[in-house]
Write an enzyme that holds these catalytic residues in place. Structure first.
Site, mmCIF file in Angstrom:
data_model
loop_
_atom_site.group_PDB
_atom_site.id
_atom_site.type_symbol
_atom_site.label_atom_id
_atom_site.label_comp_id
_atom_site.label_asym_id
_atom_site.label_seq_id
_atom_site.Cartn_x
_atom_site.Cartn_y
_atom_site.Cartn_z
ATOM 1 N N CYS A 172 1.259 -20.520 -14.126
ATOM 2 C CA CYS A 172 1.022 -21.681 -14.260
ATOM 3 C C CYS A 172 -0.816 -21.761 -15.354
ATOM 4 C CB CYS A 172 0.420 -22.122 -13.264
ATOM 5 S SG CYS A 172 -0.586 -23.754 -14.287
ATOM 6 N N TYR A 215 -7.335 4.535 28.828
ATOM 7 C CA TYR A 215 -6.209 4.813 28.940
ATOM 8 C C TYR A 215 -6.546 6.483 29.043
ATOM 9 C CZ TYR A 215 -6.366 4.765 23.730
ATOM 10 O OH TYR A 215 -6.919 4.529 22.555
ATOM 11 N N ARG A 267 -13.828 5.696 16.401
ATOM 12 C CA ARG A 267 -13.237 7.975 16.128
ATOM 13 C C ARG A 267 -13.207 7.692 15.060
ATOM 14 N NH1 ARG A 267 -7.311 9.778 15.577
ATOM 15 N NH2 ARG A 267 -7.198 8.438 13.534
ATOM 16 N N CYS A 316 -5.749 -27.416 -13.130
ATOM 17 C CA CYS A 316 -4.231 -27.479 -12.685
ATOM 18 C C CYS A 316 -4.594 -28.313 -10.962
ATOM 19 C CB CYS A 316 -2.992 -26.205 -12.619
ATOM 20 S SG CYS A 316 -1.950 -26.189 -11.052
ATOM 21 N N GLU A 335 3.369 4.157 28.399
ATOM 22 C CA GLU A 335 1.875 3.322 28.584
ATOM 23 C C GLU A 335 2.308 2.481 26.973
ATOM 24 O OE1 GLU A 335 -1.449 5.073 28.051
ATOM 25 O OE2 GLU A 335 -1.642 6.453 30.131
ATOM 26 N N LYS A 353 1.432 1.462 23.424
ATOM 27 C CA LYS A 353 0.879 1.735 22.179
ATOM 28 C C LYS A 353 0.489 0.235 21.783
ATOM 29 C CE LYS A 353 1.218 3.518 18.025
ATOM 30 N NZ LYS A 353 -0.808 3.962 17.556
ATOM 31 N N LYS A 365 7.162 4.732 18.123
ATOM 32 C CA LYS A 365 7.014 3.833 17.138
ATOM 33 C C LYS A 365 8.191 2.281 17.216
ATOM 34 C CE LYS A 365 4.431 2.824 14.665
ATOM 35 N NZ LYS A 365 2.905 3.564 13.907
ATOM 36 N N ASP A 386 -1.735 -1.858 19.342
ATOM 37 C CA ASP A 386 -2.250 -2.130 18.027
ATOM 38 C C ASP A 386 -3.577 -2.306 17.812
ATOM 39 O OD1 ASP A 386 -2.439 -1.236 15.476
ATOM 40 O OD2 ASP A 386 -0.956 -2.792 15.115
ATOM 41 N N LEU A 421 -1.478 10.148 16.554
ATOM 42 C CA LEU A 421 -0.634 11.197 17.451
ATOM 43 C C LEU A 421 0.716 10.778 16.699
ATOM 44 C CD1 LEU A 421 -0.305 8.192 21.086
ATOM 45 C CD2 LEU A 421 -0.541 11.049 20.629
ATOM 46 N N TYR A 438 0.939 -1.080 0.339
ATOM 47 C CA TYR A 438 0.136 -0.374 0.061
ATOM 48 C C TYR A 438 0.810 1.432 0.153
ATOM 49 C CZ TYR A 438 -3.653 3.397 1.935
ATOM 50 O OH TYR A 438 -3.339 5.080 1.770
ATOM 51 N N ASP A 439 2.145 1.264 0.953
ATOM 52 C CA ASP A 439 2.984 2.517 1.443
ATOM 53 C C ASP A 439 3.310 2.290 -1.020
ATOM 54 O OD1 ASP A 439 2.923 2.471 3.740
ATOM 55 O OD2 ASP A 439 4.063 1.998 4.275
HETATM 56 S S1 IVH Z 1 -3.571 8.071 24.226
HETATM 57 C C1 IVH Z 1 -4.811 12.100 22.130
HETATM 58 N N1 IVH Z 1 -2.435 6.156 24.411
HETATM 59 O O1 IVH Z 1 -3.020 5.806 18.971
HETATM 60 C C2 IVH Z 1 -4.814 10.964 21.794
HETATM 61 N N2 IVH Z 1 -3.418 6.569 22.197
HETATM 62 O O2 IVH Z 1 -1.485 6.374 16.945
HETATM 63 C C3 IVH Z 1 -4.824 9.935 22.871
HETATM 64 N N3 IVH Z 1 -3.170 4.108 20.900
HETATM 65 O O3 IVH Z 1 -5.779 7.391 18.351
HETATM 66 C C4 IVH Z 1 -4.358 9.080 22.547
HETATM 67 N N4 IVH Z 1 -2.892 2.776 22.456
HETATM 68 O O4 IVH Z 1 -6.296 5.115 19.019
HETATM 69 C C5 IVH Z 1 -3.294 6.785 23.838
HETATM 70 N N5 IVH Z 1 -1.932 3.923 25.935
HETATM 71 C C6 IVH Z 1 -2.579 4.821 24.243
HETATM 72 C C7 IVH Z 1 -2.578 3.768 23.011
HETATM 73 C C8 IVH Z 1 -3.069 4.810 22.019
HETATM 74 C C9 IVH Z 1 -3.051 3.106 21.028
HETATM 75 C C10 IVH Z 1 -3.872 4.826 19.923
HETATM 76 C C11 IVH Z 1 -4.275 5.237 19.932
HETATM 77 C C12 IVH Z 1 -4.648 6.526 18.986
HETATM 78 C C13 IVH Z 1 -3.303 5.825 18.496
HETATM 79 C C14 IVH Z 1 -2.784 7.258 17.761
#
Ligand code: IVH
Length: 661
Positions: free
Chosen positions: A419, A219, A129, A425, A106, A108, A307, A110, A82, A35-36
Site C-alpha cells: 500500500c 548435563y 559457549r 494509511c 536426554e 536436547k 533431531k 533448546d 554435536l 536465513y537458510d
Molecule cells: S551434551 C560436547 N546434552 O546442544 C557437547 N548437549 O547441538 C556435549 N544441548 O552444544 C553436549 N541439550 O548446547 C548435551 N542434554 C544435552 C543437551 C545438549 C542441549 C545443546 C548443547 C550443545 C548443543 C549441540
C-alpha cells in the site's frame, strides 16, 4: 563488477549481518528458513563462480563470536557441539561404527550452553559457549538467575566445573512476549533467543534477568573421574545430589532399540515438559570409553543429537486475510480451524506472499498440512489437493488496500505488494507509531498498541512528528486517561527529543533499516544532512549495508512527506547528529595507548570514551603518541613511553580528563 559478484557481495553482507543478529544479538529479523535460503543461494553461487568466493568466509560454519560486552574466558576444555542425525537408521549407523552399547538418552534442550565453575563449593565463574574455545564471562549475570545454585551441597574441595543449558520455560516465554507486545517492543522469535537475549545483558539492564526468571539444567560433569564417577547416569545423579538441577526426562537404555523407543515416546510427550526441546541427545553411558573415541574438530563421537522433524498437523483454511505492515507490505495470513501443534493451539499461519500462494496453489477452504519449526508463527507446507470438493476459492491479491483503499503497487524488483500510502494509511501509521515509540526507537513508554490504534483512529495524526503537537487535552480526550498520565506522556515525549541520532533513524522505520543498520549509517555519515544527501553508491559501500538497503534509504529521503517530517523534527530540537563526531572535539588529534589492567573499566570501554571525545586509540607507543594510560601491571609499553618522554596518565587522571567516573 558483474551481477553475480555484486549479488555474492551482498549475500556475504546479509549472511554476516543475520548470523550476528541470531548468534550474537539474540534477535533475528528473519526466520531460520529465510536465513537458510540466503546461505543456500550463496553456497550455490560460490560453486558456480568460485573466482568471487571469499575463502575466509565459512558459510557452513557461522557461529557465535564472543561479544565485547563481556570479558572473554578461555574454556578449560573446548565446549563442542554435536553431530545431528535425523532418522533411526542414521542413529544406528553412528553408534555401530563405534561399536557401543549402554546409552543415556536426554532431551536436547533448546537453550544456551553455559559452563559453571565452583571453587570449594562456591560459584565463582560462569561463561557462555562463545565460539567453543573462548566464551563470555557472564558470572555476574548468572548470579541473578535463581535457578543457578550459588553453593553446592556436600561440595568436594577444589574446582568443580559443570556444563548445561540455560533456558526460558514456555510459560515465562509467553508472559515475556505478551509484555513486550503491550509495550510495542519486538517479540522474541523463540525461547532460545529469549533466554540468550536475557542472559547476555549489559550491566545497565541486568535487572531484567531476575524479572524474566531463567532456568537451567546441567548435563555434564567435567573431569568426572576425579569424583569417582564413571557413567553419564552416575554424573547426572552426582549433579543432582550436589544441588545442581538436572532434567527429569532422561533414561538409561541398554540397546539401540531401547533408545529408539525413548525417542518415539518423547516425540509427542516432550510438549508437556514446559520448555522447548528439539531432539534427544544419545550418549554412551560408560564415561571411561569417551577419551578413546576420537572427536572431530567440532563434535565428540561418544554422543549424537537425534533431531525431531518440525511438528505437523492437518487442518482447514477458513479464510485468507490481508495484514498491512509498518512499511505497507501486504501479507496474506491464513485463518485456520484451530488445531493443536507442538503443544499449542494454532489458528493462523503466515503465507509469506502472493507468489508463494500461487506456487503452492493454496485456496480458501483447503485442507492443509501446517508445520511449526523453532519460530512462533506456523507455516503451511501444502494443500491436500485430493480432498478438494470444488468449493475452494482461489486467492487473488486485492487491488486496493483493505484498510485505506489506496491502489496497491508492486515494484518491479520486489515480490511484495505494498500500500503506497505511507503517510496516512491507518494500518501503517499504527504500526509505525508503535515502532517509533519502541525501545530501540524513541523509547516512549506509555505508547503501546492500544494507544497507537486510538491515535490513528482519532484523525489527529498524519505523520509521526504530529504526536509532538498534541496537548494534554488532546491526550485526555484520546484515551480517557487521568491528567497525571497525560502529563506523563508529555514529559516522556519531551525526553525522547534528546535520544541519540541513531535511535531516531531506527524509529523512522525506513524499510530494511533496523537498529543495527541505523547504527552503521549514522556512524558513517555523522549527521542528517549528510545522510539525506548521500547517493545510493556511497550508502551501498558501507560494510554491512549493500544495494537493497542503500536503495531503500535513498528512496526514503526522496519522499516529500518524509522530508517535511524531518524538518519538523529539526524545528523541535531533536538530535540530528552523532554526539561523538558532531559535538565533542576535546581530544581531537590526540592519540592514546592503554597498557596494563584498568580497574574501573575494560580497555575497550576506555577506548570508547576517547573516541567519543574525538580522540584516537593506538595499540603501540611511538613518538606520535600523546598519552599512555598505565593500569596495573603495565609493562614494556610503559617503559617505551618513559624513554620517549610521552605523557603518562594514571587511571584516575584519565577519568578526570574524560569527564569523570
Ligand atoms: S551434551 C560436547 N546434552 O546442544 C557437547 N548437549 O547441538 C556435549 N544441548 O552444544 C553436549 N541439550 O548446547 C548435551 N542434554 C544435552 C543437551 C545438549 C542441549 C545443546 C548443547 C550443545 C548443543 C549441540
Amino acid at each position: 563488477m558483474n551481477i553475480f559478484e555484486t549479488r555474492m557481495n551482498e549475500l556475504y553482507g546479509l549472511v554476516k549481518y543475520h548470523a550476528s543478529l541470531y548468534y550474537d544479538k539474540d534477535s533475528p529479523e528473519i526466520s531460520d528458513a529465510e536465513y537458510d535460503a540466503l546461505v543456500r543461494e550463496l553456497n550455490q553461487l560460490e560453486k558456480d563462480y568460485p573466482q568471487y568466493a571469499r575463502k575466509d568466509f565459512l558459510t557452513h560454519n557461522v557461529g557465535g563470536s564472543p561479544s565485547n560486552l563481556f570479558a572473554k574466558v578461555e574454556h578449560s576444555t573446548p565446549m563442542l557441539s554435536l553431530d545431528n542425525v535425523f532418522t533411526p537408521d542414521e542413529l544406528s549407523a553412528f553408534f555401530e561404527r563405534i561399536d557401543a552399547e549402554g546409552f543415556v538418552c536426554e532431551m536436547k534442550i533448546d537453550g544456551l550452553a553455559v559452563s559453571l565453575v565452583y571453587e570449594d563449593g562456591i560459584f565463582v565463574r560462569g561463561a557462555t559457549r562463545g565460539n567453543g574455545r573462548v566464551g563470555e564471562d557472564v558470572t555476574e549475570n548468572l548470579r541473578l538467575v535463581d535457578a543457578v545454585p550459588k553453593k553446592l551441597i556436600d561440595a568436594p574441595s577444589g574446582i568443580v566445573e559443570v556444563r548445561g543449558e540455560v533456558l526460558m520455560t514456555s510459560e515465562r516465554f509467553n508472559a515475556v512476549n505478551a509484555l513486550r507486545e503491550s509495550r510495542g517492543e519486538k517479540l522474541f522469535a523463540n525461547p532460545r533467543n529469549a533466554a540468550a537475549g536475557t542472559l547476555r545483558q549489559s550491566e545497565k539492564n541486568n535487572h531484567v534477568i531476575a524479572e524474566r526468571g531463567l532456568d537451567i539444567f546441567l548435563y555434564y560433569l567435567v573431569d568426572a573421574e576425579k569424583f569417582g564417577v564413571t557413567t553419564q547416569a552416575g554424573a547426572l545423579t552426582w549433579l543432582s545430589e550436589h544441588g545442581l538441577p538436572v532434567q527429569e526426562a532422561y533414561k538409561v537404555c541398554n540397546t539401540l532399540d531401547d533408545v529408539k523407543d525413548f525417542i518415539s515416546r518423547w516425540q509427542e510427550e516432550r510438549f508437556t515438559l514446559g520448555y522447548a526441546t528439539d531432539g534427544v541427545v544419545v550418549k554412551i553411558n560408560n564415561l571411561t570409553r569417551w577419551p578413546e573415541i576420537k572427536a572431530t574438530s567440532h563434535a565428540p563421537r561418544w554422543a549424537v543429537a537425534f533431531k525431531y522433524p518440525p511438528e505437523e498437523a492437518r487442518t482447514r483454511i477458513t479464510d485468507i486475510i490481508i495484514s498491512v505492515g509498518r512499511t505497507g507490505v501486504l501479507t496474506p495470513v491464513a485463518i485456520l480451524e484451530p488445531v493443536r501443534l507442538a503443544g499449542t493451539q494454532v489458528s493462523r499461519a503466515g503465507l509469506h506472499n502472493a507468489d508463494e500462494i500461487a506456487r503452492k496453489d493454496i485456496r480458501r477452504g483447503d485442507i492443509v498440512r501446517v508445520r511449526k519449526a523453532a519460530e512462533i508463527i506456523p507455516e503451511i507446507i501444502e494443500a491436500d489437493k485430493d480432498s478438494r470438493t470444488g468449493n475452494e476459492e482461489i486467492f487473488t491479491m486485492p487491488e486496493k488496500c483493505p484498510i485505506c483503499g489506496s491502489l496497491i503497487v508492486r515494484l518491479p524488483h520486489e515480490t511484495a505488494y505494498r500500500c503506497p500510502n505511507r503517510a496516512s494509511c491507518p494500518a501503517q501509521l499504527t504500526e509505525s507509531l508503535k515502532y517509533f515509540a519502541s525501545r530501540d526507537g524513541m523509547n516512549i513508554k506509555g505508547i503501546g498498541k492500544k494507544l497507537a490504534e486510538k491515535l490513528t483512529a482519532s484523525g489527529k495524526i498524519n505523520s509521526l512528528s504530529d504526536i509532538y503537537t498534541l496537548t494534554a487535552d488532546d491526550w485526555l480526550e484520546l484515551d480517557k486517561i487521568a491528567m497525571k498520565s497525560a502529563e506523563n506522556i508529555l514529559s516522556q515525549l519531551e525526553d525522547s527529543k534528546s535520544r541519540p541520532f541513531a535511535n531516531l533513524i531506527t524509529a523512522l522505520g525506513i524499510p530494511e533499516v533496523g537498529k543495527n543498520t541505523a547504527a552503521l549509517i549514522t556512524e558513517h555519515f555523522g549527521n542528517i544532512d549528510a545522510l539525506m544527501n548521500a547517493d545510493e553508491e556511497s550508502l551501498a559501500e558501507i560494510d554491512g549495508v549493500g544495494t537493497v538497503i542503500a536503495h531503500s534509504v535513498h528512496e526514503f529521503f526522496r519522499n516529500e512527506g518524509n522530508l517535511r517530517m524531518i524538518e519538523a523534527f529539526r524545528k523541535m530540537g531533536f538530535v540530528l547528529e552523532n554526539e561523538t563526531t558532531g559535538k565533542s572535539t576535546e581530544l581531537e588529534g590526540k592519540t592514546f595507548v592503554f597498557t596494563g589492567t584498568l580497574e574501573t573499566m575494560t580497555r575497550d570501554e576506555a577506548g570508547e570514551r576517547v573516541k567519543a571525545l574525538g580522540g584516537k586509540v593506538s595499540g603501540s607507543v611511538s613518538s606520535k603518541t600523546d598519552y599512555v594510560v598505565a593500569g596495573e601491571k603495565a609493562g614494556s609499553k610503559l617503559r617505551k613511553a618513559e624513554s620517549l618522554g610521552v605523557k603518562i596518565l594514571t587511571e584516575n587522571e584519565f577519568l578526570s580528563m574524560t569527564g569523570g567516573n
